[in-house]
Scaffold this motif. Structure first.
Motif, mmCIF file in Angstrom:
data_model
loop_
_atom_site.group_PDB
_atom_site.id
_atom_site.type_symbol
_atom_site.label_atom_id
_atom_site.label_comp_id
_atom_site.label_asym_id
_atom_site.label_seq_id
_atom_site.Cartn_x
_atom_site.Cartn_y
_atom_site.Cartn_z
ATOM 1 N N SER A 136 35.953 -2.223 17.921
ATOM 2 C CA SER A 136 35.139 -1.842 16.849
ATOM 3 C C SER A 136 33.735 -2.022 17.179
ATOM 4 O O SER A 136 33.454 -2.946 17.942
ATOM 5 N N LEU A 137 32.868 -1.230 16.620
ATOM 6 C CA LEU A 137 31.420 -1.441 16.891
ATOM 7 C C LEU A 137 30.834 -2.500 16.037
ATOM 8 O O LEU A 137 31.004 -2.472 14.916
ATOM 9 N N ILE A 138 30.108 -3.444 16.746
ATOM 10 C CA ILE A 138 29.537 -4.361 15.954
ATOM 11 C C ILE A 138 28.244 -4.191 15.652
ATOM 12 O O ILE A 138 27.356 -3.952 16.562
ATOM 13 N N ASN A 139 27.870 -4.041 14.243
ATOM 14 C CA ASN A 139 26.404 -3.979 14.056
ATOM 15 C C ASN A 139 26.113 -4.771 13.101
ATOM 16 O O ASN A 139 25.046 -4.504 12.271
ATOM 17 N N THR A 140 26.763 -5.944 12.812
ATOM 18 C CA THR A 140 26.231 -7.068 11.895
ATOM 19 C C THR A 140 25.960 -8.219 12.554
ATOM 20 O O THR A 140 25.964 -8.435 13.686
ATOM 21 N N GLY A 141 25.570 -9.232 11.451
ATOM 22 C CA GLY A 141 25.165 -10.642 12.356
ATOM 23 C C GLY A 141 23.966 -10.477 13.139
ATOM 24 O O GLY A 141 22.877 -9.750 12.666
ATOM 25 N N ILE A 142 24.053 -11.197 14.082
ATOM 26 C CA ILE A 142 22.755 -10.995 15.156
ATOM 27 C C ILE A 142 22.625 -9.732 15.765
ATOM 28 O O ILE A 142 21.493 -9.373 15.962
ATOM 29 N N TYR A 143 23.713 -8.975 15.714
ATOM 30 C CA TYR A 143 23.353 -7.722 16.223
ATOM 31 C C TYR A 143 22.844 -6.602 15.472
ATOM 32 O O TYR A 143 22.488 -5.477 15.668
ATOM 33 N N SER A 144 22.583 -6.958 13.860
ATOM 34 C CA SER A 144 21.690 -6.357 13.159
ATOM 35 C C SER A 144 20.291 -6.373 13.468
ATOM 36 O O SER A 144 19.485 -5.576 12.786
ATOM 37 N N TYR A 145 19.923 -7.419 14.370
ATOM 38 C CA TYR A 145 18.466 -7.587 14.710
ATOM 39 C C TYR A 145 17.968 -7.047 16.050
ATOM 40 O O TYR A 145 17.109 -6.530 16.412
ATOM 41 N N VAL A 146 19.099 -7.174 16.879
ATOM 42 C CA VAL A 146 18.733 -6.691 18.264
ATOM 43 C C VAL A 146 20.160 -6.358 18.872
ATOM 44 O O VAL A 146 21.131 -6.518 18.374
ATOM 45 N N ARG A 147 19.998 -5.222 19.910
ATOM 46 C CA ARG A 147 21.324 -4.768 20.188
ATOM 47 C C ARG A 147 22.078 -5.480 21.451
ATOM 48 O O ARG A 147 23.133 -5.179 21.566
ATOM 49 N N HIS A 148 21.204 -6.474 21.897
ATOM 50 C CA HIS A 148 21.947 -6.961 23.025
ATOM 51 C C HIS A 148 21.390 -8.553 23.092
ATOM 52 O O HIS A 148 20.878 -9.095 23.844
ATOM 53 N N PRO A 149 21.795 -9.376 22.129
ATOM 54 C CA PRO A 149 21.409 -10.553 21.789
ATOM 55 C C PRO A 149 22.059 -11.471 22.959
ATOM 56 O O PRO A 149 21.346 -12.662 23.094
ATOM 57 N N MET A 150 22.944 -11.291 23.338
ATOM 58 C CA MET A 150 23.522 -12.361 24.373
ATOM 59 C C MET A 150 22.692 -12.298 25.571
ATOM 60 O O MET A 150 22.517 -13.260 26.299
ATOM 61 N N TYR A 151 22.397 -10.957 26.121
ATOM 62 C CA TYR A 151 21.473 -11.113 27.130
ATOM 63 C C TYR A 151 20.053 -11.708 26.952
ATOM 64 O O TYR A 151 19.501 -12.456 27.760
ATOM 65 N N THR A 152 19.570 -11.515 25.434
ATOM 66 C CA THR A 152 18.393 -12.236 25.309
ATOM 67 C C THR A 152 18.588 -13.777 25.363
ATOM 68 O O THR A 152 17.885 -14.433 25.882
ATOM 69 N N GLY A 153 19.794 -14.452 24.912
ATOM 70 C CA GLY A 153 19.922 -15.744 25.065
ATOM 71 C C GLY A 153 20.038 -16.089 26.459
ATOM 72 O O GLY A 153 19.356 -17.235 26.807
ATOM 73 N N VAL A 154 20.573 -15.373 27.254
ATOM 74 C CA VAL A 154 20.797 -15.776 28.944
ATOM 75 C C VAL A 154 19.389 -15.653 29.535
ATOM 76 O O VAL A 154 18.908 -16.694 30.112
ATOM 77 N N LEU A 155 18.649 -14.851 29.159
ATOM 78 C CA LEU A 155 17.201 -14.940 29.560
ATOM 79 C C LEU A 155 16.251 -16.357 28.998
ATOM 80 O O LEU A 155 15.413 -16.884 29.901
ATOM 81 N N PHE A 156 16.413 -16.225 27.680
ATOM 82 C CA PHE A 156 15.957 -17.635 27.216
ATOM 83 C C PHE A 156 16.201 -18.837 27.792
ATOM 84 O O PHE A 156 15.578 -19.653 28.242
ATOM 85 N N GLY A 157 17.525 -18.937 28.147
ATOM 86 C CA GLY A 157 18.005 -20.172 28.829
ATOM 87 C C GLY A 157 17.416 -20.458 30.236
ATOM 88 O O GLY A 157 17.344 -21.484 30.563
ATOM 89 N N MET A 158 17.410 -19.231 30.916
ATOM 90 C CA MET A 158 17.122 -19.126 32.377
ATOM 91 C C MET A 158 15.711 -19.538 32.455
ATOM 92 O O MET A 158 15.212 -20.359 33.339
ATOM 93 N N CYS A 159 14.883 -18.801 31.678
ATOM 94 C CA CYS A 159 13.340 -19.322 31.575
ATOM 95 C C CYS A 159 13.159 -20.763 31.108
ATOM 96 O O CYS A 159 12.247 -21.362 31.959
ATOM 97 N N GLY A 160 13.866 -21.278 30.207
ATOM 98 C CA GLY A 160 13.774 -22.564 29.804
ATOM 99 C C GLY A 160 14.129 -23.576 30.995
ATOM 100 O O GLY A 160 13.542 -24.759 31.293
ATOM 101 N N LEU A 161 15.113 -23.293 31.910
ATOM 102 C CA LEU A 161 15.542 -24.041 32.805
ATOM 103 C C LEU A 161 14.536 -24.043 33.971
ATOM 104 O O LEU A 161 14.066 -25.014 34.609
ATOM 105 N N SER A 162 13.936 -22.943 34.358
ATOM 106 C CA SER A 162 12.843 -22.709 35.215
ATOM 107 C C SER A 162 11.614 -23.553 34.742
ATOM 108 O O SER A 162 10.990 -24.150 35.552
ATOM 109 N N VAL A 163 11.394 -23.889 33.396
ATOM 110 C CA VAL A 163 10.235 -24.489 33.152
ATOM 111 C C VAL A 163 10.677 -26.050 33.236
ATOM 112 O O VAL A 163 9.603 -26.974 33.784
ATOM 113 N N ILE A 164 11.974 -26.353 32.609
ATOM 114 C CA ILE A 164 12.177 -27.935 32.864
ATOM 115 C C ILE A 164 11.898 -28.319 34.332
ATOM 116 O O ILE A 164 11.553 -29.432 34.507
#
Length: 245
Positions: free
Chosen positions: A158-186
């Motif tokens: 089934s196509l998921i278009n609710t929850g966090i997917y109603s704001y961005v199409r690839h939120p998991m990739y967004t989270g991964v990028l945020f986490g990697m950037c945060g680790l780089s800063v730390i």
């Protein structure tokens, strides 16, 4: 011949004799000749060195003059800088650009630089973790590492278009990028930050491929979803902030 004439003649003969003897001595003595030659060579060497320095300076001046001749004149640059209507020339972009130049050069951000590592770094990691968790929970049985979607025949497609997917199409990739950037800063790691930038481009290409496969499986349904949710990694309204629209 009077006494005065004799005295003058004697002096002339004496000087001539002494000069001849000195010349003969210098010419006939190897040590004196060697010293004479060394002095001559030293004088020539210094003259040659001075000439080379002058030639090098002239060459440098010529190279600089040729280089400067390829650049716009100061008058042209002044006209370009001060021309146009103030406030309508895109000053905000230039200020941001040169501010970042300065911060990169000094390696710090004045006033807030000291709080980046202990606060912003962990905050990015936390936001990334929350985004990845929420995306995984919303996908439920559709969660997969592969960009090709699960076939609907399996009952998990089934196509998921609710929850966090109603704001961005690839939120998991967004989270991964945020986490990697945060680790780089730390960890204060330039290499990790550069690799995070490389990861962004990889995920961007992967998401494009993934969306072509989603269109193959869901067709118009996914095209309508993509038209409705325009943000790939970031919500469209946040993306517009960065483009000053």
């Amino acid at each position: 011949m009077n006494k005065m004439s004799k005295a003058v003649l004697f002096v002339i003969m004496y000087v001539t004799f002494q000069t001849g003897m000195s010349s003969a001595f210098v010419s006939s003595t190897p040590c004196a000749a060697s010293i004479h030659q060394k002095c001559f060579n030293s004088i020539n060497s210094k003259a040659l060195q001075k000439r080379n320095i002058l030639m090098a300076e002239k060459a440098d001046d010529s190279i600089i003059a040729n280089f400067l001749s390829t650049l716009p004149s100061p008058e042209t640059m002044q006209e370009n800088v001060f021309g146009g209507e103030f406030g309508q020339r895109g000053e905000q972009y230039v200020i941001a650009q040169f501010s970042l130049f300065l911060f990169i050069a000094i390696g710090n951000i004045p006033l807030i630089g000291d709080i980046v590592t202990p606060i912003i770094g962990p905050a990015l990691v936390l936001v990334g973790f929350i985004a990845v968790y929420k995306a995984s929970a919303d996908l439920d049985g559709n969660l997969s590492p592969w960009p090709v979607p699960t076939k609907s025949a399996t009952g998990k497609g089934s196509l998921i278009n609710t929850g966090i997917y109603s704001y961005v199409r690839h939120p998991m990739y967004t989270g991964v990028l945020f986490g990697m950037c945060g680790l780089s800063v730390i960890t204060d790691s330039v290499i990790r930050m550069l690799l995070s930038v490389a990861l962004y481009f990889v995920l961007d290409l992967k998401s494009d491929y993934e969306e072509t496969k989603l269109i193959e499986v869901y067709g118009e349904e996914y095209e309508n979803y993509r038209e409705k949710v325009k943000g790939k990694f970031f919500p469209a309204n946040i993306a517009n902030i960065f483009t000053l629209e």
